[in-house]
Design an enzyme around this catalytic site. Structure first.
Site, mmCIF file in Angstrom:
data_model
loop_
_atom_site.group_PDB
_atom_site.id
_atom_site.type_symbol
_atom_site.label_atom_id
_atom_site.label_comp_id
_atom_site.label_asym_id
_atom_site.label_seq_id
_atom_site.Cartn_x
_atom_site.Cartn_y
_atom_site.Cartn_z
ATOM 1 C CG HIS A 1 47.709 55.764 21.196
ATOM 2 N ND1 HIS A 1 47.014 56.670 21.947
ATOM 3 C CD2 HIS A 1 48.965 56.243 21.079
ATOM 4 C CE1 HIS A 1 47.822 57.676 22.272
ATOM 5 N NE2 HIS A 1 49.013 57.441 21.753
ATOM 6 C CG HIS B 1 45.860 57.872 26.416
ATOM 7 N ND1 HIS B 1 45.123 58.958 26.045
ATOM 8 C CD2 HIS B 1 45.861 57.040 25.329
ATOM 9 C CE1 HIS B 1 44.672 58.801 24.809
ATOM 10 N NE2 HIS B 1 45.101 57.646 24.351
ATOM 11 C CD GLU C 1 44.231 54.492 24.094
ATOM 12 O OE1 GLU C 1 43.162 55.092 24.345
ATOM 13 O OE2 GLU C 1 44.972 54.789 23.147
ATOM 14 C CD GLU D 1 44.843 54.271 17.708
ATOM 15 O OE1 GLU D 1 44.535 53.537 18.669
ATOM 16 O OE2 GLU D 1 44.738 55.510 17.739
HETATM 17 ZN ZN LIG Z 1 44.964 56.705 22.518
#
Ligand SMILES: [Zn+2]
Length: 188
Positions: free
Chosen positions: A84, A9, A28, A151
């Site tokens: 992420h 991001h 995040e 993640e």
């Molecule tokens: Zn993400």
């Protein structure tokens, strides 16, 4: 070995913070940047070279920002690691690669194993969601080196405690995952 780290991001959350947990005051983009920077530090300590770029432009879609995949490809990095945080209420870690049976799949396996081993002792509910293929993530598709997207956990589940308090452990795990890959698969 040169590792290209891409915290997910936009830098500073503008215009895209990624997943947000307002109650916990967690975004995040910030978790990814902190964990990514620490991972880079540990990899440099281990003798690796590191480049890091967080940007709102992954593959040319937002030309006002630096292009992540182009920058990675031009840098001739050996490994690409995107970081992420999930949302949607599950638990645990998962690591994506374009093709499970190639080098990226092996890298993803090393990273996934280290994350789960390192974080489960703090919380048994932190699940091993495994290595998964994904053909639509452009950071995996548009990069020319083994690339994975990890993640770290779910920002809107009980994982939030780990995401708050164990960012350093996550970074150490990611760095160990990369060096495991180098040791086990590149230096034969
Ligand atoms: Zn993400």
């Amino acid at each position: 070995m040169l590792i290209f780290i891409n915290p997910g991001h936009a830098q500073g959350g503008m215009p895209d913070p990624g997943a947000v947990n307002m109650e916990a005051n967690l975004r995040e983009c910030d978790i990814a940047m902190t964990v990514g920077s620490l991972t880079g530090k540990y990899l440099e300590d281990a003798g690796c070279k590191v480049k890091l770029l967080q940007s709102h432009n992954l593959a040319g879609e937002s030309p006002a920002y630096p292009n992540v995949t182009d920058t990675a490809n031009i840098s001739l990095a050996d490994v690409f690691l995107s970081i992420h945080v999930n949302a949607g209420g599950g638990r645990g870690a998962e690591t994506f690669c374009y093709w499970r049976y190639g080098a990226a799949g092996r890298l993803a396996g090393c990273i996934q194993a280290q994350l789960v081993q390192s974080l489960q002792p703090f919380d048994k509910g932190y699940a091993d969601r495994g290595v998964k293929e994904n053909k639509s993530l452009c950071v995996l598709r548009e990069t020319c080196m083994p690339a994975v997207l990890v993640e770290l956990g779910f920002i809107d589940s009980a994982d939030v405690q780990l995401l708050k308090e164990h960012q350093d452990d996550m970074a150490r795990a990611l760095a160990r995952g990369v060096t495991d890959y180098e040791k086990n698969w590149l230096k034969i």
